[in-house]
Design an enzyme around this catalytic site. Structure first.
Site, PDB file in Angstrom:
ATOM      1  N   SER A 201       0.795  -1.222   0.000  1.00 42.46           N
ATOM      2  CA  SER A 201       0.000   0.000   0.000  1.00 42.46           C
ATOM      3  C   SER A 201       0.829   1.274   0.000  1.00 42.46           C
ATOM      4  CB  SER A 201      -0.941   0.016   1.203  1.00 42.46           C
ATOM      5  OG  SER A 201      -1.841  -1.055   1.133  1.00 42.46           O
ATOM      6  N   HIS A 248       0.584   4.387   4.388  1.00 43.96           N
ATOM      7  CA  HIS A 248      -0.208   5.100   3.385  1.00 43.96           C
ATOM      8  C   HIS A 248       0.219   6.551   3.281  1.00 43.96           C
ATOM      9  CE1 HIS A 248      -3.836   2.089   3.471  1.00 43.96           C
ATOM     10  NE2 HIS A 248      -2.656   1.484   3.476  1.00 43.96           N
TER      11      HIS A 248
END
Length: 297
Positions: A201, A248
């Protein structure tokens, strides 16, 4: 997620579309014939970009043949398979997940991101703080469940392919790896040292950030990518999803910075600015990891 001549007439007021791909809006025009061209069709010239017809027609740019070779928006070489690296990255992630399933938790425990902790499966204290710096990279290719890898690989395919085509392979790979490392470094810095983390991610969010920068550079409609990014950030910070938000955020920030350096670099100093930006992000990433290592040792 990371777990813990010839263009179509335009109506007034509507954005122009590529003369070869009428479904693609663009803010870039050929510097010779002034036809609108999308990233796939634009070819780097001494000033601005040219369309394929002008280049093939011998209109010339004043450069040698090698220097006037077709280039992507960011200066990369135009290739026959613009999604090759994306396919390889998807394949690597899937292959690593299959190894995880075949070998079991012992493999995952050896390569997932963890700052410093006693790992019962390995029978010792393990982590980046103990010199296992490879975990910052290897954790990017591991996943915790089928839905985890499916979600990340779909995002990589949808976002990565067009971005690879616009940047070129070398720049795209630098963006992917550095965004993933930045996400790992921020997770290492902020998360509890015994909290494991894994997933692509951080790198994928880096691609999101760079895509937003690219779309703004081309004057595309920003609403779809902003909406998609907002939805992902809502999931990132929602309780109960067990998501390492640090990966993230770190990947997104790195992607925006690198993407800006890639697509806004002045042509006369393009390589210097682009790879200088990459070097800066790498140095900051390394500094974060060193600071955390100093805290834990």
């Amino acid at each position: 997620m990371d777990q813990a001549a010839g263009g179509t007439p335009q109506d007034a007021g509507t954005p122009p579309t590529c003369y070869r791909h009428p479904d693609r809006a663009t803010g870039v025009r050929c510097t010779r014939c002034e036809r609108p061209v999308c990233p796939e069709c634009m070819i780097d010239a001494s000033v601005g970009f040219q369309c394929p017809e002008c280049v093939r027609g011998g209109s010339g740019t004043g450069h040698t043949p090698a220097a006037s070779r077709p280039r992507t928006l960011a200066g990369g070489t135009v290739v026959t398979d613009p999604r090759l690296l994306t396919k390889i990255l998807v394949g690597l992630n899937v292959a690593c997940y299959l190894v995880q399933l075949a070998v079991g938790d012992r493999f995952t425990a050896r390569f997932e991101l963890i700052g410093q902790a006693y790992v019962p499966l390995l029978g010792s204290v393990e982590g980046v703080a103990d010199g296992q710096w490879y975990r910052l990279l290897t954790a990017m290719f591991l996943h915790g469940s089928p839905i985890h890898i499916i979600f990340n690989m779909l995002s990589l395919w949808w976002i990565g392919g067009p971005l690879e085509q616009a940047l070129g392979r070398a720049r795209y790979l630098a963006l992917y790896v550095l965004s993933g490392l930045a996400g790992s470094a921020l997770t290492y810095l902020i998360a509890a040292p015994n909290q494991p983390s894994l997933g692509a991610s951080g790198a994928v969010f880096g691609l999101f950030g760079a895509t937003a920068v690219l779309m703004r550079r081309l004057r595309y409609d920003m609403r779809p990518v902003v909406a998609l990014l907002a939805i992902n950030l809502i999931f990132t910070f929602s309780p109960g999803f067990n998501i390492a938000w640090q990966a993230h955020v770190g990947g997104l920030v790195a992607g925006v910075v690198i993407g800006y350096g890639m697509v806004h670099a002045p042509r006369e100093r393009r390589a210097l600015v682009q790879y200088g930006t990459c070097a800066l992000v790498f140095v900051i990433t390394l500094a974060l990891a060193l600071v955390r290592t100093g805290q834990l040792t």
